[in-house]
Design a protein around this motif. Structure first.
Motif, mmCIF file in Angstrom:
data_model
loop_
_atom_site.group_PDB
_atom_site.id
_atom_site.type_symbol
_atom_site.label_atom_id
_atom_site.label_comp_id
_atom_site.label_asym_id
_atom_site.label_seq_id
_atom_site.Cartn_x
_atom_site.Cartn_y
_atom_site.Cartn_z
ATOM 1 N N ARG A 1 0.778 -1.245 -0.181
ATOM 2 C CA ARG A 1 -0.141 -0.196 -0.015
ATOM 3 C C ARG A 1 0.996 1.266 -0.002
ATOM 4 N N ILE A 2 2.125 1.086 0.884
ATOM 5 C CA ILE A 2 2.872 2.266 0.939
ATOM 6 C C ILE A 2 3.426 2.470 -0.257
ATOM 7 N N ALA A 3 4.118 1.435 -1.050
ATOM 8 C CA ALA A 3 4.682 1.579 -2.511
ATOM 9 C C ALA A 3 3.689 2.086 -3.456
ATOM 10 N N LYS A 4 2.209 1.644 -3.442
ATOM 11 C CA LYS A 4 1.358 1.912 -4.232
ATOM 12 C C LYS A 4 1.093 3.490 -4.169
ATOM 13 N N TYR A 5 0.895 4.063 -3.062
ATOM 14 C CA TYR A 5 0.693 5.517 -3.185
ATOM 15 C C TYR A 5 2.003 6.238 -3.345
ATOM 16 N N PRO B 1 12.990 5.053 -7.564
ATOM 17 C CA PRO B 1 11.791 4.313 -7.767
ATOM 18 C C PRO B 1 12.148 2.908 -7.792
ATOM 19 N N VAL B 2 13.402 2.533 -8.130
ATOM 20 C CA VAL B 2 13.822 1.145 -8.197
ATOM 21 C C VAL B 2 14.290 0.591 -6.842
ATOM 22 N N ILE B 3 14.870 1.503 -6.098
ATOM 23 C CA ILE B 3 15.308 1.380 -4.727
ATOM 24 C C ILE B 3 13.999 1.115 -4.023
ATOM 25 N N VAL B 4 12.836 1.832 -4.191
ATOM 26 C CA VAL B 4 11.816 1.687 -3.422
ATOM 27 C C VAL B 4 11.111 0.606 -3.853
ATOM 28 N N LEU B 5 10.703 0.029 -5.032
ATOM 29 C CA LEU B 5 10.394 -1.329 -5.340
ATOM 30 C C LEU B 5 11.003 -2.302 -4.846
ATOM 31 N N ALA B 6 12.294 -2.394 -4.837
ATOM 32 C CA ALA B 6 13.098 -3.724 -4.415
ATOM 33 C C ALA B 6 13.165 -3.905 -3.065
ATOM 34 N N THR B 7 13.444 -2.745 -2.250
ATOM 35 C CA THR B 7 13.126 -2.699 -0.847
ATOM 36 C C THR B 7 11.979 -3.120 -0.181
ATOM 37 N N THR B 8 11.000 -2.484 -0.851
ATOM 38 C CA THR B 8 9.644 -2.581 -0.042
ATOM 39 C C THR B 8 9.193 -4.236 -0.341
ATOM 40 N N TYR C 1 9.608 7.360 1.675
ATOM 41 C CA TYR C 1 8.113 7.616 2.070
ATOM 42 C C TYR C 1 7.540 8.802 2.630
ATOM 43 N N LYS C 2 8.662 9.391 3.640
ATOM 44 C CA LYS C 2 8.181 10.285 4.525
ATOM 45 C C LYS C 2 8.403 11.758 3.562
ATOM 46 N N ASP C 3 9.148 11.786 2.547
ATOM 47 C CA ASP C 3 9.455 12.824 1.742
ATOM 48 C C ASP C 3 9.071 12.726 0.297
ATOM 49 N N VAL C 4 7.707 12.280 0.069
ATOM 50 C CA VAL C 4 7.422 11.558 -1.160
ATOM 51 C C VAL C 4 7.281 12.995 -2.245
ATOM 52 N N GLU C 5 7.148 14.118 -1.813
ATOM 53 C CA GLU C 5 7.176 15.160 -2.495
ATOM 54 C C GLU C 5 8.507 15.284 -3.287
ATOM 55 N N GLU D 1 -1.847 11.822 2.233
ATOM 56 C CA GLU D 1 -2.432 11.389 3.631
ATOM 57 C C GLU D 1 -2.339 9.770 3.689
ATOM 58 N N GLN D 2 -2.874 9.184 2.524
ATOM 59 C CA GLN D 2 -2.994 7.734 2.726
ATOM 60 C C GLN D 2 -1.590 7.090 2.855
ATOM 61 N N LEU D 3 -0.727 7.600 2.090
ATOM 62 C CA LEU D 3 0.754 7.189 2.248
ATOM 63 C C LEU D 3 1.224 7.658 3.786
ATOM 64 N N LYS D 4 1.163 8.670 4.229
ATOM 65 C CA LYS D 4 1.544 8.874 5.472
ATOM 66 C C LYS D 4 1.012 8.097 6.677
ATOM 67 N N THR D 5 -0.371 7.671 6.363
ATOM 68 C CA THR D 5 -1.180 7.027 7.222
ATOM 69 C C THR D 5 -0.577 5.406 7.366
ATOM 70 N N ALA D 6 -0.420 5.033 6.268
ATOM 71 C CA ALA D 6 0.114 3.528 6.108
ATOM 72 C C ALA D 6 1.445 3.526 6.721
ATOM 73 N N VAL D 7 2.364 4.504 6.722
ATOM 74 C CA VAL D 7 3.786 4.559 7.104
ATOM 75 C C VAL D 7 3.381 4.436 8.701
ATOM 76 N N ALA D 8 2.670 5.352 9.204
ATOM 77 C CA ALA D 8 2.780 5.445 10.613
ATOM 78 C C ALA D 8 2.018 4.163 11.322
ATOM 79 N N GLU D 9 1.164 3.616 10.460
ATOM 80 C CA GLU D 9 0.461 2.346 10.841
ATOM 81 C C GLU D 9 1.612 1.070 10.899
#
Length: 267
Positions: free
Chosen positions: A168-172, A240-247, A231-235, A187-195
């Motif tokens: 979900r985090i990677a999706k958003y 993206p390749v690192i995000v994909l592989a690590t997630t 994730y916390k600095d999505v802006e 907001e959905q990304l931040k909520t998922a990270v916190a959860e």
């Protein structure tokens, strides 16, 4: 969400409300106690797959590791369908059977979109259908958990939910990079990270943790430190390749942890 997406989601929800209520009776199930944790694991995996399908769709649509993400997209659809058929066969709770009808409408539409060329309009629909499939799968997990008087399977649910949150985090995250830069996406990304971080802290203290589970949780901790800053600095975007592989590596660890909890509960 565009007007077409809202209309489709409203129609699906209205259909679901007509189909079933919220009552769950243990005597309606054909799952015994020994199999309950396994069924919760499978239903929980459906939550993850709903998000993984959409995530892979976005990554593939953006041309990021296209061979890998295309394979992941269609493999995940195939796995979701296989698990769907298994739950339909094994769980005879009427509410679950009715919810599966609801999920079937969404998964069929999403699978069709996956075969069409990527577009922002199609991507918006994929996002909506993935949410529908997630909500339906969560309802099934809750109904199965309600069959347990001791609620000991809750740890399977919590651990299994972590698998979903990674996707979900990677999706958003990738949706934002693809141009879905509205307030809801952030907001959905931040909520998922916190959860995810809250649940990880809870699992790290669980009394049922074995040596193997502790080792996997430690691996998750290290991987999370690598990718959480993106994730916390999505802006800011990027990598993206690192995000994909690590997630996906985190998801694999959480999958092993969840299966180990199932084994522990069955011993």
């Amino acid at each position: 969400m565009n007007t077409l997406s809202k209309t489709i989601s409203a129609l699906l929800l209205a259909t679901a409300l007509l189909l079933f209520g919220n009552t769950v009776h243990a005597e309606d199930a054909n799952a015994d106690g020994n199999n309950l944790a396994q069924l919760i694991d499978i239903a929980g995996k459906q939550r993850m797959l709903s998000q993984k399908i959409a995530k892979a769709y976005f990554f593939y649509g953006q041309g990021i590791r296209p061979e890998k993400t295309r394979k992941q997209l269609f493999d995940s659809i195939k796995e979701f369908n296989a698990n769907y058929e298994l739950l339909k066969k094994k769980v005879k709770i009427q509410g679950v059977q009715d919810m599966l009808v609801y999920i079937d409408m969404a998964k069929t539409e999403l699978a069709q979109l996956a075969r069409e060329p990527y577009s922002k309009e199609n991507a918006s629909l994929v996002m909506d259908y993935s949410e529908t499939m997630l909500e339906g799968s969560q309802d099934i997990v809750t109904r199965l958990e309600n069959l347990s008087k001791l609620k000991k399977e809750a740890i399977v649910d919590l651990s299994g939910r972590q698998r979903m949150l990674t996707q979900r985090i990677a999706k958003y995250y990738i949706a934002y990079q693809a141009g879905f830069r509205d307030h809801n996406t952030v907001e959905q990304l931040k909520t998922a990270v916190a959860e995810f971080e809250k649940a990880h802290a809870t699992l790290s203290k669980a009394k049922r943790n074995t040596v193997q589970i502790k080792a996997e949780l430690a691996k998750v901790e290290k991987l999370w430190k690598v990718v959480a800053k993106f994730y916390k600095d999505v802006e800011r975007g990027g990598l993206p390749v690192i995000v994909l592989a690590t997630t996906d590596n985190i998801m694999d660890s959480m999958n092993r942890i969840t299966h180990q909890y199932v084994v522990v509960l069955g011993s």
